[in-house]
Design a protein around this motif. Sequence first.
Motif, PDB file in Angstrom:
ATOM      1  N   ALA A   1       0.874  -1.179   0.000  1.00  0.00           N
ATOM      2  CA  ALA A   1       0.000   0.000   0.000  1.00  0.00           C
ATOM      3  C   ALA A   1       0.908   1.225   0.000  1.00  0.00           C
ATOM      4  N   GLU A   2       1.456   1.514  -1.172  1.00  0.00           N
ATOM      5  CA  GLU A   2       2.523   2.511  -1.258  1.00  0.00           C
ATOM      6  C   GLU A   2       2.031   3.932  -1.028  1.00  0.00           C
ATOM      7  N   GLN A   3       0.818   4.241  -1.467  1.00  0.00           N
ATOM      8  CA  GLN A   3       0.321   5.613  -1.309  1.00  0.00           C
ATOM      9  C   GLN A   3       0.209   5.965   0.167  1.00  0.00           C
TER      10      GLN A   3
ATOM     11  N   SER B   1       4.541 -21.917  -4.856  1.00  0.00           N
ATOM     12  CA  SER B   1       3.463 -21.959  -3.862  1.00  0.00           C
ATOM     13  C   SER B   1       2.173 -21.392  -4.458  1.00  0.00           C
ATOM     14  N   GLN B   2       2.330 -20.482  -5.422  1.00  0.00           N
ATOM     15  CA  GLN B   2       1.137 -19.922  -6.069  1.00  0.00           C
ATOM     16  C   GLN B   2       0.421 -20.995  -6.893  1.00  0.00           C
ATOM     17  N   ALA B   3       1.202 -21.923  -7.476  1.00  0.00           N
ATOM     18  CA  ALA B   3       0.568 -23.033  -8.197  1.00  0.00           C
ATOM     19  C   ALA B   3      -0.197 -23.911  -7.222  1.00  0.00           C
TER      20      ALA B   3
ATOM     21  N   VAL C   1      -0.020 -11.039 -11.842  1.00  0.00           N
ATOM     22  CA  VAL C   1       0.674 -11.631 -12.988  1.00  0.00           C
ATOM     23  C   VAL C   1       2.004 -12.288 -12.640  1.00  0.00           C
ATOM     24  N   HIS C   2       2.420 -12.218 -11.348  1.00  0.00           N
ATOM     25  CA  HIS C   2       3.565 -13.057 -10.978  1.00  0.00           C
ATOM     26  C   HIS C   2       3.135 -14.523 -10.947  1.00  0.00           C
ATOM     27  N   TYR C   3       1.813 -14.785 -11.002  1.00  0.00           N
ATOM     28  CA  TYR C   3       1.299 -16.144 -11.142  1.00  0.00           C
ATOM     29  C   TYR C   3       1.359 -16.616 -12.603  1.00  0.00           C
ATOM     30  N   ALA C   4       2.030 -15.883 -13.466  1.00  0.00           N
ATOM     31  CA  ALA C   4       1.986 -16.191 -14.897  1.00  0.00           C
ATOM     32  C   ALA C   4       2.359 -17.642 -15.188  1.00  0.00           C
TER      33      ALA C   4
ATOM     34  N   MET D   1      -7.755 -12.588  -8.746  1.00  0.00           N
ATOM     35  CA  MET D   1      -6.928 -11.690  -7.920  1.00  0.00           C
ATOM     36  C   MET D   1      -6.219 -12.460  -6.814  1.00  0.00           C
ATOM     37  N   SER D   2      -5.171 -11.856  -6.276  1.00  0.00           N
ATOM     38  CA  SER D   2      -4.514 -12.408  -5.086  1.00  0.00           C
ATOM     39  C   SER D   2      -4.978 -11.610  -3.873  1.00  0.00           C
ATOM     40  N   ASP D   3      -4.783 -12.194  -2.699  1.00  0.00           N
ATOM     41  CA  ASP D   3      -5.269 -11.490  -1.500  1.00  0.00           C
ATOM     42  C   ASP D   3      -4.412 -10.271  -1.161  1.00  0.00           C
TER      43      ASP D   3
ATOM     44  N   ALA E   1      -7.108 -16.608  -1.718  1.00  0.00           N
ATOM     45  CA  ALA E   1      -6.805 -16.192  -0.339  1.00  0.00           C
ATOM     46  C   ALA E   1      -5.875 -17.226   0.288  1.00  0.00           C
ATOM     47  N   ASN E   2      -4.603 -17.135  -0.095  1.00  0.00           N
ATOM     48  CA  ASN E   2      -3.607 -18.078   0.434  1.00  0.00           C
ATOM     49  C   ASN E   2      -2.915 -17.530   1.677  1.00  0.00           C
ATOM     50  N   ALA E   3      -3.289 -16.325   2.067  1.00  0.00           N
ATOM     51  CA  ALA E   3      -2.788 -15.704   3.303  1.00  0.00           C
ATOM     52  C   ALA E   3      -1.272 -15.505   3.298  1.00  0.00           C
ATOM     53  N   GLN E   4      -0.699 -15.472   2.083  1.00  0.00           N
ATOM     54  CA  GLN E   4       0.749 -15.273   1.950  1.00  0.00           C
ATOM     55  C   GLN E   4       1.031 -14.036   1.127  1.00  0.00           C
ATOM     56  N   GLN E   5       2.183 -13.416   1.348  1.00  0.00           N
ATOM     57  CA  GLN E   5       2.677 -12.398   0.432  1.00  0.00           C
ATOM     58  C   GLN E   5       4.196 -12.431   0.438  1.00  0.00           C
TER      59      GLN E   5
HETATM   60  C1  LIG Z   1       1.775  -2.014  -6.629  1.00  0.00           C
HETATM   61  C2  LIG Z   1       2.734  -3.136  -6.370  1.00  0.00           C
HETATM   62  N1  LIG Z   1       3.459  -3.105  -5.240  1.00  0.00           N
HETATM   63  C3  LIG Z   1       4.344  -4.097  -4.988  1.00  0.00           C
HETATM   64  C4  LIG Z   1       4.519  -5.132  -5.867  1.00  0.00           C
HETATM   65  C5  LIG Z   1       5.564  -6.211  -5.624  1.00  0.00           C
HETATM   66  N2  LIG Z   1       4.882  -7.475  -5.301  1.00  0.00           N
HETATM   67  C6  LIG Z   1       4.758  -8.473  -6.188  1.00  0.00           C
HETATM   68  S1  LIG Z   1       3.809  -9.741  -5.599  1.00  0.00           S
HETATM   69  C7  LIG Z   1       3.545  -8.923  -4.152  1.00  0.00           C
HETATM   70  C8  LIG Z   1       2.643  -9.441  -3.079  1.00  0.00           C
HETATM   71  C9  LIG Z   1       2.431 -10.865  -3.084  1.00  0.00           C
HETATM   72  O1  LIG Z   1       1.269 -11.161  -2.371  1.00  0.00           O
HETATM   73  P1  LIG Z   1      -0.007 -11.654  -3.137  1.00  0.00           P
HETATM   74  O2  LIG Z   1      -0.383 -10.632  -4.133  1.00  0.00           O
HETATM   75  O3  LIG Z   1      -1.037 -12.035  -2.149  1.00  0.00           O
HETATM   76  O4  LIG Z   1       0.484 -12.907  -3.927  1.00  0.00           O
HETATM   77  P2  LIG Z   1       1.013 -14.321  -3.388  1.00  0.00           P
HETATM   78  O5  LIG Z   1       1.450 -14.190  -1.986  1.00  0.00           O
HETATM   79  O6  LIG Z   1      -0.123 -15.232  -3.498  1.00  0.00           O
HETATM   80  O7  LIG Z   1       2.120 -14.637  -4.325  1.00  0.00           O
HETATM   81  C10 LIG Z   1       4.242  -7.720  -4.122  1.00  0.00           C
HETATM   82  C11 LIG Z   1       4.271  -6.810  -2.964  1.00  0.00           C
HETATM   83  C12 LIG Z   1       3.744  -5.109  -7.045  1.00  0.00           C
HETATM   84  N3  LIG Z   1       3.893  -6.050  -7.990  1.00  0.00           N
HETATM   85  N4  LIG Z   1       2.854  -4.110  -7.266  1.00  0.00           N
END
Ligand SMILES: Cc1ncc(C[n+]2csc(CCOP(=O)(O)OP(=O)(O)O)c2C)c(N)n1
Lengths: 335, 314
Positions: free
Chosen positions: A52-54, B41-43, B105-108, B181-183, B212-216
Motif C-alpha cells: 500500500a505505497e500511497q 506456492s502460487q501453483a 501476474v507473478h502467477y503467470a 486476484m490475489s489477497d 486467499a492463500n494468506a501469503q505475500q
Molecule cells: C503495486 C505493487 N506493489 C508491490 C509489488 C511487488 N509485489 C509483487 S507480488 C507482491 C505481493 C504478493 O502477495 P499476493 O499478491 O497475495 O500474492 P502471493 O502471496 O499469493 O504470491 C508484491 C508486494 C507489485 N507487484 N505491485
Amino acid sequence: MESVQRPHRENLIHWAASRPEVLVLSADLTSSCEADGFRDAYPERFFSMGMAEQNMMGFAAGLAREGFFPYIHTFAVFICRRPFDQVAMSIAYPNLPVRLIGFLPGITTAGGVTHQAIDDIALMRILPNMRILECGDATDVESVLDVAQAIDGPVYVRMLRGEVPRLFDETKPLVFNRARVLSQGSDAVVLSTGICTEEAMRATTAVRERGLDVGHLHVSTLKPFDDPSVLEAIANARRGVITMENHSVIGGLGSAVAELMAEQGIGTRLVRLGLQDSYAHGASRQYLMREYGLDAMALVRALESLLTGPLGLTEQDLAGVRLETMRQVDKTEDL
Amino acid sequence: MEEVGIQAHAQPQAAQIRSVADAVRRRVLEHTLNNNGGYLSQACSSAEILATLYLGIMRLGSSQEPLVPRPFAGVPSSDNPHAFTGAGYNGPKAPELDRFIFSPVHYALVLYSLLIELGRLGPDALDAFNQDGSTVELIGAEHSPGHEVTAGSLAQAISQAGGIALARRLRGETGRVWVFMSDGEFQEGQTWEAFAALAYHRIGNIGIYVDANAQQCDGPMDAVMGIEPLAERLRAFGAEVHEVDGHDPEALAAPALGSGERDRPLVVIARTDPCRGLEQLRERAPKLHYVRFKSDEEFATYRTLLETLRQEAC
Ligand SMILES: Cc1ncc(C[n+]2csc(CCOP(=O)(O)OP(=O)(O)O)c2C)c(N)n1
C-alpha cells in the motif's frame, strides 16, 4: 575487479546502528530491497506497511514531521508512479526529510514494463525540493546514505541490489553534487550514471587505445544539477557531449545536460543514449542494454558518429577490456 | 488433452478439474526444478481456482493464438501495428462469451501451465519462459499468453476489468467478465476504490475470484498487514461474497452458477493452502513467495517427489 554481494543490506545495518532516529518503512518487499537485515536487527524501528505505497508515503510524511527520518524501501516504480501525488504533496511540498530508496532502476530487472523504472528520475526531477542521487557501484551504495542523511528535505536514491561491482576506490565516497572524473579528455566528454558507467568505462578504454581523447565523468547527483566540474567538462568538450543513462532520454541525465548546455550557451553537439521515449519489456539486462542501446558498443557508435567515423571496433575488442564484474544476471530473481 | 470449446458450465467435472490442477502443480514443480526458481506456492494455492474458472465457469471459445507463442512484437504505440495482447488464448471476443482478466501476474507460470494442460498452449511453451525476446514473461504483461491487460503493478486490473464490464453492459452484451486476484491486492487502496465504483454503478456482470492463500512476499499476511475480515469488508462495500474451500472445484463453481441478472459484483474468496499437494513445501514456510532450491539434497528430494506425483497420476 571486485564485486560485492548485497552491499546495501550490510551497510544499512551498520550505518543505522548509531542513528535511532532512522526508521525503515517497507511495502512487502523487505528482502527484495535488502532491508531484512535492518528489520531483524532493529525490529522496533521497522514498519511493515503492506502492499500500500500511497498510504506508506503519508505515514512517512507524518513521521518526518515529528522528527524521525523514514527510509522508504521498495521498488523504484512503486515510489515514483503510483504514489506520485502523495510524494509530491505530503512529502516534497513541505520539504520533509523522507528518504525514498528505490530499487530495480531501469532495465536491470526481467520483471518487464511494470517493474522497470525508466521514468523515475524524470518524475522526481520535476518535484520542487526533491534531491536525487544515483548509485553506480558498491562504493556509491555504501556512502550514499551519509549523503542523503545530510540533506535538509526529501531525497530520492536510485539504489542497486544484489551483486554490485566495485568500480571506485572504497576510500573515495560519493560526494554530493560532485561527479567522479574517471578520465580527462577534450575531443568529447561522456557523462554516465548508474549501471551505464561500467559500460562507458569499457568503451572509453577501448576508444582511447585507438587514440581518441575522450573524457568520462560518473554523475551521481541528478538534482541539483549545477556541479562545476560537469560544467567545465562540457565546456571543454570540443566536438560534443554524450550522456548515457539507464532511463528514458526524456527527463533524466540527458535532459539535465541539455538544459545546462542551453542555459550556459554551450553550442556543441549532444548525443543522449538511453531509452528513446519507449517502454521496455521483460528480458535479461544484457539483452535489454543491447536492444535499447545502453551498452559499451552503443557508446562506441555514438563516439564514432561524433568524432571519427567507423573505428572498426568489434564486440571482441570490447570484451577484451571487459571488467570482470557483470556476471550473467541471475534471472530467477525475487520480485 | 484436447482443445476445450465453449463450456457447458452447468456441471463442472470435478474429477477432471482436479486432475488438471494436479498436472499444473507438477508442471510448475518441474519448471521450478529445471530453472532453479519459480512461483511454486502460487501453483499449489491457485491450481483448482484457475482450472475451475477455465473448465467449469467461464464461457470461452477456442484459442485464436498459435500453440507456440509469438515472440515479443514491440511495445504498443502508434508506430507499431504489430503489438498484440495474449487475450486470444482465451478465445475470441464475442457478445455472448466471457472475458478473463488475470491480475496477479507473478502467477503467470501457473496460468501458462494451465493453458498447456488445456491445449491452448503447446506442450513446450514453457521453453520460452523468461527467455530474451519472448512474450512468455516471468511477470506477465498484456502480450503474454492468457493475459489481456498489463497488471504487474498490482491492484490495477480490477479497475480495468470494471471498465470492460461497464462497456459490455453499455453494449448489452450477455457475456461476463471474470477477474482472478490475489489477497495481497486487497491491501492496495485502489482495490477498494474499484469495489466502491462497481457497487455504485451496479456492475453485476463481473465476478472476482480471490486466491486467499494468506501469503505475500514478506511472509504470512497477518505478519505484514492484515486484511481480515475480508468477506465482511467486501459485503460492506456492496459485493455479493462467498467464502469457499479453494481446492474444491464444486464449491468454487457453485456461486458462479445461475444465469439471473445481477446488479452487484460477485466475489468468491477461495481459502487456499500455499503448500497444497506438496507437503514438503511446508518446511520452507514462512518463506514461500519465490521458491528456489538450495542444496543438491533439496533438489533430489523434490525430484523424487515429482516422480512420485507423476506415478500417482498414471
Ligand atoms: C503495486 C505493487 N506493489 C508491490 C509489488 C511487488 N509485489 C509483487 S507480488 C507482491 C505481493 C504478493 O502477495 P499476493 O499478491 O497475495 O500474492 P502471493 O502471496 O499469493 O504470491 C508484491 C508486494 C507489485 N507487484 N505491485
